[in-house]
Design a protein around this motif. Structure first.
Motif, short mmCIF file in Angstrom:
data_model
loop_
_atom_site.label_atom_id
_atom_site.label_comp_id
_atom_site.label_asym_id
_atom_site.label_seq_id
_atom_site.Cartn_x
_atom_site.Cartn_y
_atom_site.Cartn_z
N PRO A 177 106.20 47.86 10.98
CA PRO A 177 105.15 47.14 10.24
C PRO A 177 103.99 46.69 11.14
O PRO A 177 102.84 46.71 10.71
CB PRO A 177 105.88 45.93 9.65
N GLU A 178 104.28 46.32 12.38
CA GLU A 178 103.20 45.92 13.29
C GLU A 178 102.31 47.10 13.61
O GLU A 178 101.09 46.97 13.75
CB GLU A 178 103.77 45.32 14.58
N GLU A 179 102.90 48.29 13.74
CA GLU A 179 102.12 49.51 14.00
C GLU A 179 101.24 49.83 12.80
O GLU A 179 100.07 50.21 12.96
CB GLU A 179 103.05 50.68 14.32
N VAL A 180 101.77 49.67 11.60
CA VAL A 180 100.97 49.91 10.39
C VAL A 180 99.78 48.96 10.36
O VAL A 180 98.65 49.37 10.11
CB VAL A 180 101.84 49.74 9.12
N GLU A 181 100.04 47.68 10.65
CA GLU A 181 98.96 46.68 10.66
C GLU A 181 97.90 47.02 11.70
O GLU A 181 96.71 46.93 11.45
CB GLU A 181 99.56 45.30 10.94
N ARG A 182 98.34 47.45 12.89
CA ARG A 182 97.40 47.81 13.96
C ARG A 182 96.54 49.00 13.55
O ARG A 182 95.33 49.00 13.74
CB ARG A 182 98.19 48.13 15.24
N ARG A 183 97.16 50.00 12.93
CA ARG A 183 96.40 51.19 12.49
C ARG A 183 95.38 50.83 11.42
O ARG A 183 94.25 51.31 11.44
CB ARG A 183 97.35 52.26 11.97
N VAL A 184 95.79 49.99 10.46
CA VAL A 184 94.88 49.58 9.39
C VAL A 184 93.69 48.82 9.98
O VAL A 184 92.54 49.06 9.64
CB VAL A 184 95.62 48.72 8.33
N ARG A 185 93.96 47.90 10.91
CA ARG A 185 92.90 47.12 11.56
C ARG A 185 91.93 48.03 12.32
O ARG A 185 90.72 47.89 12.21
CB ARG A 185 93.51 46.10 12.52
#
Length: 177
Positions: free
Chosen positions: A143-151
């Motif tokens: 989930p942290e990787e998903v958030e980083r990619r979206v940002r």
């Protein structure tokens, strides 16, 4: 572990030789696993290689910033020179300062090569370990990787592209025309 389950299903009360065989197989697997963990040399990675990579990258940042500041300061000095009889000699001297500041590329290249080698060794060791223990990744993306990619996507923080620009310079120039 799967062997133990199979043995229980086939024969509710396994005979001693098969039980001993299973225990030997488990002991061999554990010994193999311990050898693979030792081969990782995790203490060396965390004590030496990863801190070195961090320090080297920090030095690259500092060297690049220092060289850039030196080049910009020298260029500003050149722009502010009076147009007198010493102009050419002064410009040549200041240009040599710029050339000297540009040598940062060689130093940063050497430092980055050290970091690349440290990361290559880390990748190799982890790959060997994962293969030895037949590791499988958890399902889905962290989930942290998903958030980083979206940002990154929202803020257009893609940085330089590895194999040339994602958008041609002519297309970018056309936006400002």
């Amino acid at each position: 572990m799967a062997l133990a389950k199979q043995a229980r299903n086939v024969n509710p009360a396994p005979d001693k030789p098969s039980l001993i065989r299973e225990l030997v197989e488990i002991a061999d697997y554990i010994a193999h696993l311990r050898n693979e963990i030792a081969a990782l040399r995790a203490n060396e990675l965390t004590r030496d290689r990863l801190p070195m990579a961090h320090e080297e990258l920090g030095s690259v940042v500092a060297a690049t910033a220092g060289a850039t500041n030196s080049i910009m300061n020298t260029a500003e000095e050149i722009l502010g020179l009076p147009n007198d009889k010493n102009y050419r000699a002064t410009v040549e001297a200041r240009m040599n300062d710029i050339f000297e500041a540009c040598t940062f590329q060689d130093i940063t290249g050497q430092r980055i090569a050290k970091v690349v080698e440290a990361l290559r060794q880390l990748e190799s060791r982890l790959s060997r370990f994962a293969s030895a223990v037949k590791a499988k990744d958890e399902g889905g993306i962290d989930p942290e990787e998903v958030e980083r990619r979206v940002r990154k996507e929202l803020l257009i923080l893609n940085g330089p592209q590895l194999h040339g620009p994602a958008v041609a310079q002519d297309e970018i120039d056309a936006l400002f025309a």
